[in-house]
Design a protein around this motif. Structure first.
Motif, short mmCIF file in Angstrom:
data_model
loop_
_atom_site.label_atom_id
_atom_site.label_comp_id
_atom_site.label_asym_id
_atom_site.label_seq_id
_atom_site.Cartn_x
_atom_site.Cartn_y
_atom_site.Cartn_z
N ALA A 95 0.81 -1.21 0.00
CA ALA A 95 0.00 0.00 0.00
C ALA A 95 0.85 1.26 0.00
N VAL A 96 2.16 1.11 -0.04
CA VAL A 96 3.04 2.28 -0.10
C VAL A 96 2.79 2.98 -1.44
N PHE A 97 2.63 4.32 -1.41
CA PHE A 97 2.35 5.05 -2.65
C PHE A 97 3.60 5.06 -3.53
N PRO A 98 3.55 4.45 -4.70
CA PRO A 98 4.77 4.36 -5.51
C PRO A 98 5.20 5.69 -6.11
N TRP A 99 4.30 6.68 -6.16
CA TRP A 99 4.67 7.97 -6.76
C TRP A 99 5.31 8.92 -5.75
N TYR A 140 12.47 6.01 -4.33
CA TYR A 140 11.10 5.66 -4.67
C TYR A 140 10.87 4.19 -4.30
N ARG A 142 9.85 1.70 -5.82
CA ARG A 142 10.29 0.68 -6.78
C ARG A 142 11.75 0.28 -6.56
N LYS A 149 9.63 -2.03 1.91
CA LYS A 149 8.34 -1.37 1.70
C LYS A 149 7.44 -1.56 2.91
N VAL B 146 -6.68 -0.42 -2.35
CA VAL B 146 -5.83 -0.29 -1.17
C VAL B 146 -5.22 1.11 -1.05
N TYR B 147 -4.92 1.78 -2.19
CA TYR B 147 -4.35 3.13 -2.13
C TYR B 147 -5.37 4.12 -1.55
N ALA B 150 -5.81 3.33 2.14
CA ALA B 150 -4.64 3.77 2.91
C ALA B 150 -4.69 5.28 3.11
N PRO B 168 -1.99 11.52 -9.34
CA PRO B 168 -0.67 10.96 -9.64
C PRO B 168 -0.71 9.51 -10.11
N TRP B 245 8.62 7.61 -11.15
CA TRP B 245 8.40 6.67 -10.06
C TRP B 245 7.96 5.29 -10.52
N GLU B 247 7.71 1.60 -12.29
CA GLU B 247 8.66 0.53 -12.58
C GLU B 247 8.69 0.38 -14.09
#
Lengths: 261, 256
Positions: A95-99, A140, A142, A149, B146-147, B150, B168, B245, B247
Motif C-alpha cells: 500500500a506504499v504510494f509508488p509515486w 522511490y 520501486r 516497503k 488499497v491506495y 490507505a 498521480p 516513479w 517501474e
C-alpha cells in the motif's frame, strides 16, 4: 450459536459486540455471526484462522472500511462508524504510494492533517530511524525490497501516533527470512510503544511469537465458538523463543485445533 | 523506437533512393499518382512564403484544441469518478454520443458556429476530450482500492485523495491515450480546416487537391507528419518527467 467469549475488563479499549457480517446483508451468506471479543489497551491481539473465515473482514469493520450487518464495535465506548487515523491499518497488499518517495510516504498522514512543517520533519526523521530506513528517504518504492516497503508502511502509520494498529497479514507475501526479521523489529518497536495491536495472520508461529492473546476463528459452517488463547511467553521476546519446547507444544496444540476439521 | 537510430535512418534512406530511382528513371508510375521526392522538395520550396503562417495557424489550432481537450477530458473523467450524481447524469449521454464520429459533426458545426478559428479549435478539443475523458475514468476505476483506503485511513478527505492519490496514480496510464489523442488531433485539424479556413496547412492541402497537385498534397502530408512526430517526442519527454516513479518495464523479446 452464540460465540460468547467476553473477557470482562474495565480497560478494554475495543469491544466487539454480537458482530455479524454478510456481503449480501441477509442471513444465508453470513461470513461470521455474533462475534464478541474484548481487546485491552496495550495488548497485542492476534486473530488466526483459515482463509475465508472472515478475519480480514473483521479487521476492515474495526478499521471502518466496511459496515457490519449486525452488532457493533466500540472503541473506548464509542461506536466505530468512520475511518480514522487513530486506528491505523497496515495492509496485506503493498500500500506504499509508488509515486512518493520514502520520506513523502511517511510524511503523508501528517501532511494531509496539516501538521506544521517543522514537527513533520522531526517526526518523519524519528520514524525513519525507528524502522531503520535513514539514508533511504529519497528513494522511490520501486527501488526498495518487499521487506523495506513494509517498513515504510509501518513508519507511515506509526508517525501519526495512532491509538491502535490494525495489521492485516502484513508479512504474508514475504519470504521466511525477511518475515522473521520484520517480526523481530516489530516486537522491538511494539515493546517500546506498547500500542494496542490487532494482528491478523494465518501463520501460527507468527501469532505465538508476537501476540499476548490469540483468537482462533473458524469457518462459520463448522459452527465452532471462538476460542481465545493466552500466550504465556514473557517479553522481551527473542527469535530463539521459536525453538523452545513450550513454544513448539503450543504450536502443535494450535495446529491440532485446525486439524480436527 | 528511437528517433534517428542508424537502422531507421538507413531504412528511410533506402526507401527514398528506391522511390527516387523508380519515379525519375522509369515511367512505371505517373507523377500524378506518386511524384518523385525531389518534386515534393521543390514544391515545399515554392510554398516557402506561405508555409510559416500556415504552419503557425495549424499548429495553433491543433495545440490549443489538444490542450483544451486534455483539460476538459481529465476534468470530466475525474468528475465522473468523484461524483456518482455527475456520472449518472453525464455517463449515459457520453456513452450515447461517443460512437458518433466527430468528423460527422462538421456540417453541424458550420451551421451552429459558422466558420472561423473558434469552431476549428472546438472540433479538435471535442475529439480529444472524449478520448481522454473515457480513459481517465477507466484508469480511476481500475485503481487498486488499497491506495484509496490507505489514504483515507491516514486522514485524507475525498478531495485530498483525488489530488494526492488519484491524479498521480493515473498519469502513467493516461500517457497512451494522450499520445493517441495527440496524433488524432492533427487529423482533426485537417478536417477542421475543411470548415472554410482561409489559411493553414489543411487549407493549402484542400487548394492543392483542387488543382490535382499530388506533390503539393504530399508535401503538406510530410510537414504534418514531421510536426506530429516532434510533438509526440515532446510528450514522451514530459512522460519521462512525470513517471519517474513507475517501474519502467524493460520488456524485450530478443532472447526468447
Amino acid at each position: 450459536m452464540q460465540n460468547e467469549v467476553i473477557k470482562e475488563s474495565i480497560e478494554s479499549i475495543l469491544k466487539i459486540r454480537n458482530l455479524s457480517f454478510s456481503y449480501t446483508g441477509d442471513e444465508c451468506n453470513m461470513i461470521f455471526k455474533n462475534i464478541n471479543i474484548d481487546i485491552s489497551e496495550n495488548e497485542f491481539f492476534c486473530i488466526i484462522g483459515p482463509s475465508g473465515c472472515g478475519k480480514t473482514t473483521l479487521l476492515n469493520i474495526i478499521a471502518g472500511f466496511e459496515t457490519a450487518t449486525g452488532g457493533s464495535v466500540l472503541q473506548s465506548g464509542v461506536e466505530i462508524k468512520n475511518v480514522s487515523h487513530e486506528r491505523a491499518v497496515v495492509f496485506q497488499q503493498d500500500a506504499v504510494f509508488p509515486w512518493l518517495t520514502v520520506y513523502q510516504n511517511i510524511e503523508y498522514g501528517l501532511k494531509v492533517r496539516n501538521i506544521p512543517h517543522e514537527i513533520r520533519e522531526k517526526r518523519v526523521r524519528e520514524y525513519l530511524d525507528v524502522v531503520g530506513l535513514t539514508g533511504f528517504e529519497d528513494r522511490y518504492p520501486r527501488e526498495l525490497s518487499g521487506g523495506m516497503k513494509k517498513r515504510v508502511d509501518l513508519a507511515r502509520v506509526l508517525v501519526n501516533d495512532p491509538e491502535m494498529l490494525l495489521m492485516d497479514e502484513p508479512y504474508g507475501s514475504l519470504d521466511a527470512l525477511t518475515k522473521e526479521k520484520l517480526q523481530i523489529s516489530l516486537t522491538e518497536i511494539w515493546e517500546h510503544s506498547r500500542k494496542t495491536v490487532v494482528f491478523v495472520t494465518h501463520d501460527l508461529e507468527e501469532a505465538l511469537f508476537l501476540g499476548d492473546r490469540i483468537v482462533i476463528m473458524q469457518h462459520i459452517k463448522f459452527n465452532i465458538p471462538l476460542r481465545i488463547i493466552d500466550v504465556p511467553f514473557k517479553r522481551p521476546r527473542e527469535i530463539f523463543l521459536k525453538e523452545e519446547p513450550e513454544f513448539q507444544r503450543m504450536r502443535r496444540e494450535l495446529l491440532q485445533e485446525f486439524k480436527l476439521l | 523506437m528511437k528517433l534517428g537510430s542508424y537502422k531507421s535512418l538507413f531504412f528511410v534512406g533506402v526507401i527514398l533512393i528506391v522511390w527516387a530511382i523508380i519515379t525519375q528513371t522509369t515511367d512505371w508510375i505517373q507523377p500524378i499518382f506518386i511524384p518523385s521526392p525531389s518534386e515534393i522538395g521543390k514544391t515545399v520550396w515554392e510554398m516557402r512564403e506561405n508555409l510559416p503562417l500556415a504552419i503557425l495557424v495549424s499548429l495553433g489550432i491543433t495545440l490549443s484544441g489538444f490542450g483544451i481537450g486534455l483539460l476538459v477530458g481529465m476534468a470530466m473523467g475525474l468528475a465522473m469518478a468523484y461524483s456518482r450524481n455527475f456520472l449518472e447524469m453525464v455517463g449515459p449521454i457520453l456513452d450515447f454520443t461517443r460512437p458518433v464520429p466527430v468528423l460527422a459533426l462538421i456540417p453541424l458545426f458550420i451551421l451552429w458556429f459558422g466558420i472561423g478559428v473558434l469552431p476549428q479549435v472546438f472540433l479538435v478539443a471535442l475529439g480529444v476530450s472524449v478520448i481522454i475523458g473515457v480513459e481517465t475514468y477507466e484508469s480511476i476505476k481500475n485503481m487498486p482500492l488499497v491506495y484509496i483506503r490507505a489514504a483515507s485511513n491516514l486522514g485524507a478527505d475525498k478531495k485530498t485523495i483525488f489530488r494526492t492519490v488519484v491524479v498521480p496514480y493515473i498519469v502513467p496510464y493516461l500517457i497512451g491515450a494522450v499520445r493517441v489523442a495527440a496524433a488524432i488531433s492533427w487529423g482533426l485539424d485537417v478536417a477542421s480546416e475543411f470548415m472554410g479556413a482561409q489559411v493553414g496547412l489543411g487549407y493549402i492541402m484542400i487548394v492543392r487537391q483542387i488543382y490535382l497537385d499530388t506533390a503539393g498534397i504530399l508535401a503538406i502530408v510530410v510537414i504534418y507528419s514531421t510536426l506530429a512526430l516532434l510533438f509526440d517526442q515532446l510528450i514522451r519527454k514530459v512522460e519521462i518527467r512525470l513517471t519517474r516513479w513507475t517501474e519502467r518495464s524493460k520488456i524485450s523479446f530478443d532472447n526468447i
